[in-house]
Write an enzyme that holds these catalytic residues in place. Structure first.
Site, mmCIF file in Angstrom:
data_model
loop_
_atom_site.group_PDB
_atom_site.id
_atom_site.type_symbol
_atom_site.label_atom_id
_atom_site.label_comp_id
_atom_site.label_asym_id
_atom_site.label_seq_id
_atom_site.Cartn_x
_atom_site.Cartn_y
_atom_site.Cartn_z
ATOM 1 N N PHE A 23 0.849 -1.187 0.000
ATOM 2 C CA PHE A 23 0.000 0.000 0.000
ATOM 3 C C PHE A 23 0.889 1.242 0.000
ATOM 4 C CE2 PHE A 23 -3.081 3.063 1.612
ATOM 5 C CZ PHE A 23 -4.188 2.732 0.835
ATOM 6 N N SER A 61 0.679 -1.628 5.981
ATOM 7 C CA SER A 61 1.465 -1.466 7.207
ATOM 8 C C SER A 61 0.884 -2.231 8.388
ATOM 9 C CB SER A 61 1.591 0.019 7.549
ATOM 10 O OG SER A 61 2.377 0.666 6.567
ATOM 11 N N ASP A 90 -9.339 11.294 5.597
ATOM 12 C CA ASP A 90 -10.446 11.987 6.254
ATOM 13 C C ASP A 90 -11.119 11.162 7.344
ATOM 14 O OD1 ASP A 90 -10.064 14.175 4.595
ATOM 15 O OD2 ASP A 90 -11.429 13.387 3.059
ATOM 16 N N THR A 91 -10.656 9.948 7.560
ATOM 17 C CA THR A 91 -11.277 9.077 8.562
ATOM 18 C C THR A 91 -10.251 8.684 9.620
ATOM 19 O OG1 THR A 91 -10.713 7.005 7.443
ATOM 20 C CG2 THR A 91 -12.755 8.108 6.731
ATOM 21 N N HIS A 93 -9.066 5.917 10.256
ATOM 22 C CA HIS A 93 -8.318 4.726 9.841
ATOM 23 C C HIS A 93 -6.810 4.917 10.034
ATOM 24 C CE1 HIS A 93 -7.722 0.981 7.684
ATOM 25 N NE2 HIS A 93 -6.832 1.576 6.912
ATOM 26 N N PHE A 118 11.579 0.242 12.868
ATOM 27 C CA PHE A 118 10.301 0.857 12.516
ATOM 28 C C PHE A 118 10.542 1.857 11.389
ATOM 29 C CE2 PHE A 118 6.952 4.070 13.059
ATOM 30 C CZ PHE A 118 5.834 3.257 12.973
#
Length: 158
Positions: A23, A61, A90-91, A93, A118
Site C-alpha cells: 500500500f 502497514s 479523512d477518517t 483509519h 520501525f
C-alpha cells in the site's frame, strides 16, 4: 565502565530481512531503494542470489508485525527492517493503522529479541511522504543504518 556501541565497519556477516507494505508503493518502493543502497554500500549482498537479504511483501502497514514476527522467530535474521507509508485521510483509519503497526512492531522486537526497525512513514500528505522518501532525502537509507547499527550492537552485547 564499558561502552558498547554498534558499528558500520563490518556488516558483511549480518543477515537482514525487509518487510515492505505494498500500500502506497509509490513511497515504499522509494524507501526500499534507499534501504538497499545503504545496505549495499555497507557490505550487504543485495543481489537476487543473496543469502544475506530477503524481502517479504505484505498488503499494508497493518500486516508488518505478523510477518516480522514470523521472520524474527525463525532464527535466520539478525535484524528485520519494516517499510511502510501511512498517509492521513479523512477518517480515523490512519490512527488505527499507525497505532497497531507501531505497537505490533515494538512488541515483536521485545518478544523475539531481534531488532525490528520501525521504517513506517506517518505523514499528513503525499507530498510529505515523497519528501521523506527521496526528494530531499530518503529515510530508507536511515532505516538501513539503524538496522546495521542494531545488528552489530546485538552481536557486541552477546
Amino acid at each position: 565502565m564499558a561502552t558498547i556501541e554498534g558499528t558500520f565497519v563490518n556488516s558483511s556477516s549480518l543477515r537482514v530481512a525487509i518487510v515492505i507494505a505494498r500500500f502506497n508503493d509509490l513511497i515504499t518502493n522509494k524507501l526500499l531503494s534507499g534501504c538497499m543502497d545503504c545496505l549495499s554500500r555497507h557490505g550487504i549482498d543485495v543481489s537476487e542470489s543473496s543469502n544475506q537479504l530477503d524481502i517479504a511483501w505484505v498488503p499494508g502497514s497493518f500486516e508488518l508485525p505478523i510477518i516480522s514476527q514470523k521472520l524474527a522467530r525463525n532464527g535466520n535474521y539478525d535484524v528485520v527492517i519494516t517499510l511502510g507509508a501511512v498517509i492521513r485521510g479523512d477518517t480515523p483509519h490512519f490512527d488505527v493503522v499507525v497505532s497497531e503497526a507501531s505497537k505490533g512492531i515494538a512488541t515483536v522486537s521485545r518478544e523475539t529479541g531481534v531488532p525490528i526497525i520501525f521504517g513506517v512513514l506517518t505523514t499528513d500528505t503525499m507530498q510529505q511522504a515523497l519528501e521523506r522518501a527521496g526528494i530531499k532525502n530518503n529515510l530508507g537509507w536511515s532505516y538501513a543504518l539503524q538496522a546495521l547499527e542494531m545488528g552489530s550492537l546485538m552481536k557486541a552485547v552477546n
